[in-house]
Design an enzyme around this catalytic site. Structure first.
Site, PDB file in Angstrom:
ATOM      1  N   ASP A  82     -10.465  -4.002  -4.989  1.00 32.04           N
ATOM      2  CA  ASP A  82      -9.820  -3.058  -4.069  1.00 32.04           C
ATOM      3  C   ASP A  82     -10.591  -1.732  -4.102  1.00 32.04           C
ATOM      4  OD1 ASP A  82      -8.109  -1.174  -2.840  1.00 32.04           O
ATOM      5  OD2 ASP A  82      -6.338  -2.317  -3.401  1.00 32.04           O
ATOM      6  N   HIS A 115      -8.269  -4.481  -0.602  1.00 33.77           N
ATOM      7  CA  HIS A 115      -6.960  -3.856  -0.398  1.00 33.77           C
ATOM      8  C   HIS A 115      -6.058  -4.757   0.454  1.00 33.77           C
ATOM      9  CE1 HIS A 115      -4.477  -0.350  -0.912  1.00 33.77           C
ATOM     10  NE2 HIS A 115      -4.245  -0.264   0.380  1.00 33.77           N
ATOM     11  N   SER A 144       0.834  -1.207   0.000  1.00 37.72           N
ATOM     12  CA  SER A 144       0.000   0.000   0.000  1.00 37.72           C
ATOM     13  C   SER A 144       0.876   1.268   0.000  1.00 37.72           C
ATOM     14  CB  SER A 144      -0.960  -0.074   1.195  1.00 37.72           C
ATOM     15  OG  SER A 144      -1.914   0.924   1.140  1.00 37.72           O
TER      16      SER A 144
END
Ligand code: MLT
Length: 206
Positions: free
Chosen positions: A156, A187, A106
């Site tokens: 996501d 995610h 991320s």
């Protein structure tokens, strides 16, 4: 004695010449990805810095203005800072600076991608879990010796598939060897991500 590299970080010595540069997500810290690093390559050394930005108390690697909207000036500055940290850590811990593989999740994947684009000499390869296009570089880097694996979630809520594909294209246009995989997830990271990334890493020879 040389000065300590200037990020709060963890370092775990390895049994091979490879080092995984572990870059956590928003709200993470330098300890978060150590187990993942061991899972991905049990022989590699692990270098895991903590992002210096605090967003409501949550560590990150660079400032953002809103979700997915980055402070590009800060991103460039933090990317240089991280690349300089890697250089000094490599000297300090006597690790091979030609065999550093970023593993980012991320926000950490985003600064890893930014490092590939702005300071490509820092990394030999990168594993990017749930990454976005961090910025468009003013000059195209030469990534012809770089290998990149991207793992994306097909649902996501933060990163649309088109964004992941755009990142892959950006890296490919700079001649990187890019593998992109979509998983049935959001995610969050899945076991399949870890299994496929591990398999890919075993094929990325020095
Ligand atoms: C970022 O800010 O880097 C991305 O939005 C991912 C995140 O940290 O949520």
């Amino acid at each position: 004695m040389r000065p300590q590299p200037d990020f709060i970080h963890e370092f775990v010595a390895g049994k091979s010449n490879r080092t995984l540069l572990l870059l956590h997500g928003t709200g993470g810290n330098e300890r978060d990805l150590i187990p993942l690093g061991h899972e991905l390559d049990s022989n590699a050394a692990l270098l895991s810095p903590r992002g210096k930005i605090l967003e409501n108390g949550m560590p990150r690697f660079f400032r953002r203005l809103a979700e997915g909207v980055f402070d590009l000036e800060d991103l460039q500055k933090r990317t240089r800072e991280l690349a300089d940290f890697v250089i000094s850590a490599a000297q300090f811990y006597k690790i091979d600076n030609r065999q550093i593989v970023a593993v980012g999740y991320s926000n950490g994947a985003n600064i890893a991608a930014s490092t590939l684009l702005l300071r490509p000499e820092t990394l030999a390869a990168a594993v990017l879990f749930r990454a976005m296009v961090p910025l468009l570089p003013e000059t195209q880097p030469d990534l012809s010796s770089k290998r990149v694996w991207i793992g994306a979630g097909d649902s996501d809520p933060i990163i649309p598939a088109s964004e992941t594909k755009q990142l892959a294209e950006l890296l490919r246009s700079a001649k990187a060897d890019v593998t992109i995989r979509f998983f049935q997830s959001g995610h969050e990271l899945t076991n399949d991500d870890v299994d496929l990334a591990r398999e890919w890493l075993t094929k990325v020879v020095d």
